[in-house]
Motif scaffolding. Structure first.
Motif, PDB file in Angstrom:
ATOM      1  N   ALA A 194      21.610  -5.970 -17.337  1.00 17.67           N
ATOM      2  CA  ALA A 194      20.363  -5.028 -16.431  1.00 17.67           C
ATOM      3  C   ALA A 194      20.505  -3.471 -15.985  1.00 17.67           C
ATOM      4  N   VAL A 195      20.132  -2.905 -15.584  1.00 20.16           N
ATOM      5  CA  VAL A 195      20.511  -1.424 -15.233  1.00 20.16           C
ATOM      6  C   VAL A 195      19.149  -0.787 -14.315  1.00 20.16           C
ATOM      7  N   PHE A 196      19.107  -0.706 -13.047  1.00 25.53           N
ATOM      8  CA  PHE A 196      17.934  -0.094 -12.460  1.00 25.53           C
ATOM      9  C   PHE A 196      18.913   0.867 -11.533  1.00 25.53           C
ATOM     10  N   ALA A 197      18.401   2.438 -11.463  1.00 29.34           N
ATOM     11  CA  ALA A 197      18.763   3.759 -10.843  1.00 29.34           C
ATOM     12  C   ALA A 197      17.786   4.340 -10.405  1.00 29.34           C
ATOM     13  N   ASP A 198      18.437   4.653  -9.121  1.00 27.41           N
ATOM     14  CA  ASP A 198      17.519   6.074  -8.744  1.00 27.41           C
ATOM     15  C   ASP A 198      18.457   7.069  -8.204  1.00 27.41           C
ATOM     16  N   LEU A 199      18.546   8.086  -8.851  1.00 27.42           N
ATOM     17  CA  LEU A 199      19.203   9.283  -8.554  1.00 27.42           C
ATOM     18  C   LEU A 199      18.352  10.050  -8.154  1.00 27.42           C
ATOM     19  N   GLU A 200      19.104  10.888  -6.771  1.00 29.44           N
ATOM     20  CA  GLU A 200      18.448  12.648  -6.527  1.00 29.44           C
ATOM     21  C   GLU A 200      19.367  13.795  -6.129  1.00 29.44           C
ATOM     22  N   VAL A 201      19.082  14.852  -6.049  1.00 24.05           N
ATOM     23  CA  VAL A 201      19.615  15.974  -5.653  1.00 24.05           C
ATOM     24  C   VAL A 201      19.479  16.409  -4.551  1.00 24.05           C
ATOM     25  N   PHE A 202      19.999  16.103  -3.518  1.00 26.73           N
ATOM     26  CA  PHE A 202      19.646  16.238  -1.913  1.00 26.73           C
ATOM     27  C   PHE A 202      20.036  17.808  -1.225  1.00 26.73           C
ATOM     28  N   ARG A 203      21.397  17.845  -1.905  1.00 23.79           N
ATOM     29  CA  ARG A 203      21.710  19.425  -1.514  1.00 23.79           C
ATOM     30  C   ARG A 203      20.806  20.486  -1.178  1.00 23.79           C
ATOM     31  N   PRO A 204      20.497  21.146  -0.397  1.00 25.38           N
ATOM     32  CA  PRO A 204      20.481  22.009  -0.762  1.00 25.38           C
ATOM     33  C   PRO A 204      21.042  23.281  -2.126  1.00 25.38           C
ATOM     34  N   GLY A 205      20.425  23.615  -2.790  1.00 22.62           N
ATOM     35  CA  GLY A 205      20.991  24.393  -3.757  1.00 22.62           C
ATOM     36  C   GLY A 205      21.450  23.896  -5.093  1.00 22.62           C
ATOM     37  N   ALA A 206      21.538  22.341  -4.922  1.00 17.07           N
ATOM     38  CA  ALA A 206      22.674  21.777  -5.640  1.00 17.07           C
ATOM     39  C   ALA A 206      22.207  21.206  -7.253  1.00 17.07           C
ATOM     40  N   LYS A 207      22.444  21.017  -8.255  1.00 13.20           N
ATOM     41  CA  LYS A 207      22.134  21.244  -9.599  1.00 13.20           C
ATOM     42  C   LYS A 207      22.294  19.843  -9.699  1.00 13.20           C
ATOM     43  N   VAL A 208      23.276  19.062  -9.439  1.00 12.08           N
ATOM     44  CA  VAL A 208      23.175  18.180 -10.174  1.00 12.08           C
ATOM     45  C   VAL A 208      23.393  16.861  -8.743  1.00 12.08           C
ATOM     46  N   VAL A 209      23.350  15.354  -9.106  1.00 12.08           N
ATOM     47  CA  VAL A 209      22.952  14.459  -8.711  1.00 12.08           C
ATOM     48  C   VAL A 209      24.197  14.370  -7.940  1.00 12.08           C
ATOM     49  N   ASP A 210      23.341  14.202  -6.336  1.00 10.22           N
ATOM     50  CA  ASP A 210      24.241  13.516  -5.740  1.00 10.22           C
ATOM     51  C   ASP A 210      24.277  12.207  -4.288  1.00 10.22           C
ATOM     52  N   TYR A 211      23.186  11.750  -4.656  1.00 11.41           N
ATOM     53  CA  TYR A 211      22.980  10.464  -4.388  1.00 11.41           C
ATOM     54  C   TYR A 211      22.428   9.654  -5.251  1.00 11.41           C
ATOM     55  N   PHE A 212      22.773   8.336  -5.523  1.00 12.18           N
ATOM     56  CA  PHE A 212      22.369   7.099  -6.645  1.00 12.18           C
ATOM     57  C   PHE A 212      22.378   6.415  -5.661  1.00 12.18           C
ATOM     58  N   ASP A 213      21.269   5.212  -6.329  1.00 13.03           N
ATOM     59  CA  ASP A 213      21.356   3.619  -5.934  1.00 13.03           C
ATOM     60  C   ASP A 213      20.494   3.098  -7.057  1.00 13.03           C
ATOM     61  N   VAL A 214      22.191   2.062  -7.157  1.00 20.21           N
ATOM     62  CA  VAL A 214      22.136   1.360  -8.111  1.00 20.21           C
ATOM     63  C   VAL A 214      22.083  -0.123  -8.403  1.00 20.21           C
ATOM     64  N   ARG A 215      21.045  -0.660  -9.013  1.00 16.21           N
ATOM     65  CA  ARG A 215      21.196  -1.723  -8.941  1.00 16.21           C
ATOM     66  C   ARG A 215      21.260  -2.681 -10.603  1.00 16.21           C
ATOM     67  N   LEU A 216      22.201  -3.291  -9.819  1.00 16.16           N
ATOM     68  CA  LEU A 216      22.785  -4.450 -11.305  1.00 16.16           C
ATOM     69  C   LEU A 216      22.425  -5.529 -10.864  1.00 16.16           C
ATOM     70  N   PHE A 217      21.905  -6.023 -12.452  1.00 17.84           N
ATOM     71  CA  PHE A 217      21.437  -7.450 -12.560  1.00 17.84           C
ATOM     72  C   PHE A 217      22.384  -8.720 -12.935  1.00 17.84           C
ATOM     73  N   TYR A 218      22.100  -9.216 -12.357  1.00 17.65           N
ATOM     74  CA  TYR A 218      23.722 -10.254 -13.268  1.00 17.65           C
ATOM     75  C   TYR A 218      22.498 -11.998 -13.115  1.00 17.65           C
ATOM     76  N   ASP A 219      23.002 -12.769 -13.915  1.00 13.45           N
ATOM     77  CA  ASP A 219      21.889 -13.487 -13.857  1.00 13.45           C
ATOM     78  C   ASP A 219      21.781 -14.641 -12.466  1.00 13.45           C
ATOM     79  N   THR A 220      22.703 -15.134 -11.988  1.00 17.92           N
ATOM     80  CA  THR A 220      22.120 -15.243 -10.543  1.00 17.92           C
ATOM     81  C   THR A 220      22.630 -14.378  -9.565  1.00 17.92           C
ATOM     82  N   PHE A 221      23.147 -13.662  -9.211  1.00 21.00           N
ATOM     83  CA  PHE A 221      23.372 -12.545  -8.126  1.00 21.00           C
ATOM     84  C   PHE A 221      22.807 -11.516  -8.771  1.00 21.00           C
ATOM     85  N   ARG A 222      22.936  -9.981  -7.560  1.00 20.47           N
ATOM     86  CA  ARG A 222      22.494  -9.244  -7.516  1.00 20.47           C
ATOM     87  C   ARG A 222      23.617  -8.219  -7.056  1.00 20.47           C
ATOM     88  N   VAL A 223      23.488  -7.044  -7.436  1.00 21.84           N
ATOM     89  CA  VAL A 223      24.348  -5.782  -7.187  1.00 21.84           C
ATOM     90  C   VAL A 223      24.154  -4.501  -6.999  1.00 21.84           C
TER      91      VAL A 223
END
Length: 347
Positions: A194-223
């Motif tokens: 499974a996947v969980f993601a937080d995406l953001e646009v922080f640069r002034p005037g920007a329209k595309v994603v320039d920040y991401f924090d993605v969590r990947l879920f595995y059986d016994t560990f996390r990435v």
């Protein structure tokens, strides 16, 4: 072995830095042609190269065997499809395409025409990543508990390349740098549950994603995969924690910088990081606590091109298959859905 005639679909930074030097240097490849609409940049550096003004003219040349689609990401699907329909083997720059639907269509077309289709996930051949891979293969950390892969920079302004700032499919940090990190994670650990993601646009005037924090879920560990353009003090690119200890490593591959300076792949010292960039392994080894520096393996993008040659001439498995690249896009789509719906998305 007869060299494979290679044609580039552009000669911007990608062509100049990441593709032309390897096609020119590899004895089993021949840098044959380039598509430049109006300029003549490639011939200045490679006098024997043929310049085409349209993609159709390039694809009509029966001497072209391998086409590298290294144009803006929004064109990848269209141009790769045309090349496969023209019976050319294809390498597509990352990100592969905008959607898994497009990816699967291209994969099916390549199989139908008995052609090789690969995606240039070159960061598998970075020195830092290869070293991380070796540490895991050696079971130096025991059972993995968590891994963090970062690609941070400080670039608060908008890109001078206008196409990188247009809010269209396949554009933005998740598709751009995110493709690298997702591919590295999938190559190390396989498909997550499974996947969980937080995406953001922080640069002034920007329209595309320039920040991401993605969590990947595995059986016994996390990435965790993370990137920001507001990190002035960069720390580690890779942090891994396991039941026996931890490994931390800077993101310090030198190949891109060397290629931008015009250095030839395979020259003396090519792909070798400075010693002060060695990773740190703090782990229990043979019953004793150890805190040691780990020598960094040399980076080598030529391994990718050698693998493509072997696949085309000897029908070996591609170094990066279309299916592997399609899985990267599947994870990206799950990230987009997760951010929109604010929930974990099962794969």
């Amino acid at each position: 072995m007869k060299p494979i005639n290679v044609a580039l679909c552009s000669f911007g930074m990608s062509g100049y830095v990441f593709h032309a030097p390897f096609a020119a240097k590899n004895p089993n490849l021949n840098l044959y042609a380039v598509w430049e609409r109006t300029k003549n940049e490639a011939v200045k550096k490679y006098p024997d190269i043929i310049t085409f003004r349209t993609l159709d003219e390039l694809l009509a040349d029966n001497k072209v065997e391998l086409v590298i689609v290294n144009t803006p990401s929004v064109t990848h699907y269209e141009y790769a499809k045309k090349a496969l329909e023209a019976l050319k083997h294809v390498i597509v720059e990352k990100p592969f395409v905008a959607s898994t639907e497009q990816a699967n269509e291209l994969i099916a077309l390549a199989k139908k025409n008995d052609l090789k289709l690969s995606v240039f996930h070159n960061r598998r051949y970075d020195s830092d990543f290869k070293t991380v891979q070796k540490v895991l293969e050696n079971n130096s950390l025991g059972q993995l508990v968590e891994a963090h892969i970062h690609y941070d920079r400080y670039h608060p302004g908008l890109s001078p390349k206008a196409h990188k700032e247009v809010d269209t499919p396949a554009v933005g940090g998740l598709y751009d740098l995110g493709s690298h990190l997702i591919d590295q994670a999938l190559h190390l650990f396989g498909k997550p549950n499974a996947v969980f993601a937080d995406l953001e646009v922080f640069r002034p005037g920007a329209k595309v994603v320039d920040y991401f924090d993605v969590r990947l879920f595995y059986d016994t560990f996390r990435v965790t995969l993370k990137s920001s353009l507001f990190v002035k003090e960069v720390t580690t690119g890779f942090t891994l924690h396991g039941t026996k200890g931890s490994f931390v490593k800077s993101r310090a591959d030198v190949q891109e910088a060397a290629l931008q300076r015009g250095e030839i792949p395979g020259g003396e010292g090519y792909g070798i990081e400075p010693e002060n960039e060695m990773g740190l392994l703090h782990a229990e080894i043979d019953g004793n606590e150890n805190r040691i520096k780990v020598p960094t393996l040399a980076g080598n993008y030529m391994q990718y091109f050698d693998g493509v040659v072997d696949a085309i001439r000897n029908d070996k498995t591609l170094p990066v298959t279309g299916e592997e690249a399609a899985l990267v896009i599947e994870v990206i789509e799950a990230c987009l859905a997760s951010n929109k719906e604010k929930r974990v998305i099962a794969l």
